[in-house]
Design an enzyme around this catalytic site. Structure first.
Site, PDB file in Angstrom:
ATOM      1  N   HIS A   1      13.244  21.652  24.612  1.00 51.95           N
ATOM      2  CA  HIS A   1      12.608  21.628  25.944  1.00 51.95           C
ATOM      3  C   HIS A   1      11.443  20.629  25.970  1.00 51.95           C
ATOM      4  O   HIS A   1      10.317  20.991  26.316  1.00 51.95           O
ATOM      5  CB  HIS A   1      12.142  23.031  26.349  1.00 51.95           C
ATOM      6  CG  HIS A   1      12.044  23.205  27.848  1.00 51.95           C
ATOM      7  ND1 HIS A   1      12.369  24.372  28.493  1.00 51.95           N
ATOM      8  CD2 HIS A   1      11.643  22.355  28.822  1.00 51.95           C
ATOM      9  CE1 HIS A   1      12.177  24.217  29.798  1.00 51.95           C
ATOM     10  NE2 HIS A   1      11.734  23.002  30.008  1.00 51.95           N
TER      11      HIS A   1
ATOM     12  N   ARG B   1      18.262  23.905  33.512  1.00 54.19           N
ATOM     13  CA  ARG B   1      17.851  25.168  32.898  1.00 54.19           C
ATOM     14  C   ARG B   1      19.009  25.698  32.048  1.00 54.19           C
ATOM     15  O   ARG B   1      20.184  25.427  32.354  1.00 54.19           O
ATOM     16  CB  ARG B   1      17.520  26.217  33.975  1.00 54.19           C
ATOM     17  CG  ARG B   1      16.272  25.922  34.742  1.00 54.19           C
ATOM     18  CD  ARG B   1      15.013  26.241  33.923  1.00 54.19           C
ATOM     19  NE  ARG B   1      13.811  26.004  34.681  1.00 54.19           N
ATOM     20  CZ  ARG B   1      12.920  25.046  34.418  1.00 54.19           C
ATOM     21  NH1 ARG B   1      13.086  24.228  33.420  1.00 54.19           N
ATOM     22  NH2 ARG B   1      11.826  24.931  35.140  1.00 54.19           N
TER      23      ARG B   1
HETATM   24  C1  GLV Z   1       9.790  22.355  32.718  1.00 53.33           C
HETATM   25  O1  GLV Z   1      10.930  22.599  32.530  1.00 53.33           O
HETATM   26  C2  GLV Z   1       9.075  22.595  33.942  1.00 53.33           C
HETATM   27  O2  GLV Z   1       9.640  23.213  34.869  1.00 53.33           O
HETATM   28  O3  GLV Z   1       7.921  22.168  34.009  1.00 53.33           O
END
Ligand code: GLV
Length: 308
Positions: free
Chosen positions: A271, A223
């Site tokens: 991401h 994260r």
């Molecule tokens: C992505 O980062 C998730 O937690 O699905």
């Protein structure tokens, strides 16, 4: 049954809503500002905007559409009595594995330096080393971290793993929470796949980087909150780190002005390292809705005190 409330922004949420409605036409969905939401017992979300749950007094289940539920756990308006569940998709491992392997090979085979040389028309046959000479450390040995560490070890990398408690893994030297310095010492590539908790917030900082081999590389697919950005910029400027592959950020999307976009040695990906498939998300949410209605124990329930 009472309507299901969809909380917060997010492409995943819109897509999940569409599929859930298709799979269960009888279910009613609403948004938090709808008067129906007052009666909702189930909320579906990824990153709820601040204060979202304050207007939802009946919530019994808050379901994440992601593998992580940290944005939900951190939300102060979350009712403590509501269960929090997340998605566990075995297919998620494959995507993460591909991303981590790409990053590890990129640094191990020195493609970062080779690509930089290409931009200057520079032909330099940089020395290549065998995988066994590259020390890779995986922080976090949950479902994703375990799969990544095992695969790296199978490929011959000198692999270490770090988790809160002892986790024996074939071919991987594992370390517990208190052994963090031993885990970090002399690593060439550090991979973060930790959950974000009070204990792991900011763990990727100057103190951690100082233990690595000078010129090491960082791969963060945990994260954004794990990384101290100023410390990273300092470590890159001093050469303690030579590169960072970052998929997650404190604020997503990363703002256009953010220095990480243009810092030499930093690769930004939006991401995309891995995500659960939409069909698994919809199936697991529907199963848990049914179980919640029937008073049965829920699947993939998060321990909100531990944070994962
Ligand atoms: C992505 O980062 C998730 O937690 O699905």
């Amino acid at each position: 049954m009472s309507p299901i409330v969809l909380v917060g922004p997010g492409k995943d949420l819109v897509e999940a809503h569409r599929l859930l409605q298709q799979m269960r036409p009888a279910l009613r969905f609403c948004y938090p500002d709808d008067s129906l939401a007052q009666a909702a017992e189930v909320a579906i979300c990824w990153a709820p905007p601040s204060g979202s749950f304050a207007r939802l007094p009946q919530l019994k289940l808050i379901h994440s559409v992601g593998a992580g539920a940290d944005p939900i756990i951190r939300e102060p308006s979350r009712p403590a009595s509501a269960a929090v569940c997340r998605i566990v998709d075995p297919g998620h491992c494959q995507g993460m594995l591909e991303y981590v392997l790409w990053g590890v090979l990129h640094y191990h085979r020195r493609f970062d330096q080779i690509l930089a040389n290409q931009s200057q028309q520079r032909w330099e046959r940089l020395t290549q080393h065998g995988a066994q000479q590259t020390r890779v450390g995986v922080m976090g040995l949950g479902q994703l971290g375990k799969a990544a560490a095992e695969q790296l070890a199978r490929l011959g990398f000198a692999t270490r793993g770090w988790a809160r408690s002892a986790q024996p893994l074939p071919g991987v030297a594992t370390f517990t929470e208190a052994q963090l310095p031993d885990f970090l010492d002399g690593l060439d590539i550090l991979v973060c796949l930790l959950p974000l908790t009070e204990r792991t917030q900011g763990i990727l900082g100057a103190e951690t980087f100082a233990h690595l081999t000078p010129g090491a590389a960082l791969i963060n697919c945990g994260r954004g909150g794990h990384l101290r950005v100023d410390d990273l910029l300092g470590a890159l400027a001093s050469g303690q780190l030579r590169g960072a592959l970052l998929d997650v950020f404190e604020q997503e999307p990363l703002s256009r002005e953010h220095p990480l976009w243009s810092t030499p040695g930093v690769t930004v990906t939006p991401h995309i390292a891995s995500s659960a498939s939409l069909s698994v998300i919809a199936e697991q949410i529907l199963t848990n809705i049914d179980r919640q209605q029937a008073g049965l124990p829920l699947f993939n329930r998060v321990d909100t005190a531990l944070g994962y």
